[in-house]
Enzyme design. Structure first.
Site, PDB file in Angstrom:
ATOM      1  N   CYS A  51      -4.796  11.853  51.336  1.00 30.36           N
ATOM      2  CA  CYS A  51      -3.957  11.916  50.138  1.00 30.36           C
ATOM      3  C   CYS A  51      -2.499  11.562  50.450  1.00 30.36           C
ATOM      4  O   CYS A  51      -1.893  12.188  51.322  1.00 30.36           O
ATOM      5  CB  CYS A  51      -4.040  13.322  49.556  1.00 30.36           C
ATOM      6  SG  CYS A  51      -2.870  13.634  48.216  1.00 30.36           S
ATOM      7  N   TYR A 182      -2.130   4.324  41.125  1.00 31.64           N
ATOM      8  CA  TYR A 182      -3.160   5.097  40.427  1.00 31.64           C
ATOM      9  C   TYR A 182      -3.274   4.684  38.966  1.00 31.64           C
ATOM     10  O   TYR A 182      -4.371   4.660  38.395  1.00 31.64           O
ATOM     11  CB  TYR A 182      -2.861   6.590  40.534  1.00 31.64           C
ATOM     12  CG  TYR A 182      -3.142   7.162  41.899  1.00 31.64           C
ATOM     13  CD1 TYR A 182      -4.404   7.633  42.230  1.00 31.64           C
ATOM     14  CD2 TYR A 182      -2.150   7.215  42.871  1.00 31.64           C
ATOM     15  CE1 TYR A 182      -4.679   8.148  43.492  1.00 31.64           C
ATOM     16  CE2 TYR A 182      -2.400   7.719  44.134  1.00 31.64           C
ATOM     17  CZ  TYR A 182      -3.668   8.186  44.441  1.00 31.64           C
ATOM     18  OH  TYR A 182      -3.932   8.678  45.696  1.00 31.64           O
TER      19      TYR A 182
END
Length: 314
Positions: A51, A182
């Protein structure tokens, strides 16, 4: 044909990804102004090396030399419908603090009514047995500002003389780059994807031009905004270019951004915070709505240890 969203509760009717807000925003203080006082050994980080948000807290913890002050546990990079899990594997492990099987247990213990998406990083208070904060922005700031008695005071990632400029640039990087990949990758309509992808590359072009005459974002010193940008750039050619269809250009195609990326990667201790295998396994295996076959690519072949020739930039 209905298109499945990666996170349906965070998708607009127009197909845009709208990230949820961080749920826990309590603060650690060195002056006792909050219930969570600075202390060695009291707090623990739960993170994923896959992440980018969590990886920034790992980098700040390392740069501030807080490894012996704040513990850290890495979750399994492969996430299923039960969320982030603690398992034994290469570079990740079970939970030595609470014995949690899943990170969702930390959320439920802190707020039994919590029903949002469970995310990393998590800063856990071992004394109160609850989450203090799950915002990477807050955590990085606290590690920098509130642990001076234990940290490397020679490194200040939030210099006061550029505070407003860094805050403005950090917002730009977050909106257009960090979250921009994203917005493109999780879009469920052509219009939403194209809008996000084009905005992302406009921002990358601007940053490449900015870095043509500066070694780092603010000249010769590395600040938190640099690591914010780094965590996206280091994943870009590996996963965002292909998996998220951010494919107008690669970072290696940018002269300034590629050299800048290599320069930061070669800073002491940083390479060991980057786990390309975990990054690829997380994105390509976990996001099965985007990659139904769950095949993990072998490439790309990257060498971030090559000479970057940026030492002469001021």
């Amino acid at each position: 044909m209905a298109i499945a969203a990666q996170f349906p509760d965070e998708q607009s009717e127009e197909g845009e990804f709208q990230r949820q807000e961080d749920a826990f925003r309590d603060r650690i203080s060195r002056d006792g102004s909050t219930p969570f006082q600075t202390a060695a050994g009291r707090y623990h980080l739960y993170i994923s090396l896959a992440c980018p948000w969590a990886s920034r807290t790992v980098i700040v913890r390392k740069l501030k030399e807080l490894e012996s002050v704040i513990g850290m546990t890495v979750v399994d990079p492969v996430r299923d419908e039960r969320g982030w899990a603690f398992r034994e594997g290469p570079g990740f492990s079970t939970d030595p603090v609470n014995g949690f099987a899943f990170l969702s247990e930390a959320y439920s213990m802190t707020d039994p009514a919590f029903h949002g998406r469970v995310t990393v990083p998590v800063l856990w208070d071992k004394k109160e047995r609850r989450i203090v904060n799950n915002s990477e922005d807050d955590i990085c700031r606290m590690l920098n500002d509130e642990f001076g008695a234990f940290a490397d005071s020679g490194i200040d990632l939030f210099p006061k003389d550029i505070a407003s400029e860094q805050a403005e640039l950090s917002r730009f990087i977050y909106e257009k780059v960090n979250n921009g990949v994203y917005a493109a990758g999780f879009a469920t309509s052509q219009m939403a994807y194209e809008r996000a992808c084009r905005a992302l590359f406009v921002a990358l072009d601007q940053l490449d031009e900015h870095l043509a005459t500066r070694r780092f974002l603010f000249g010769s010193r590395i600040v938190e905004a640099d690591w914010r940008l780094f965590c996206t750039l280091v994943r870009f050619d590996v996963v965002y270019h292909g998996h998220f269809k951010c494919n107008l250009r690669r970072i290696v195609d940018y002269r300034s951004l590629q050299g800048y990326l290599m320069d930061l990667y070669q800073q002491p201790g940083i390479a060991e915070t980057v786990a390309f295998d975990q990054i690829k396994r997380h994105y390509y295996f976990t996001h099965d709505d985007i990659n139904p076959t769950r095949i993990i690519p072998l490439g790309p072949l990257l060498d971030l240890t090559l000479p970057h020739h940026r030492h002469n930039l001021s």
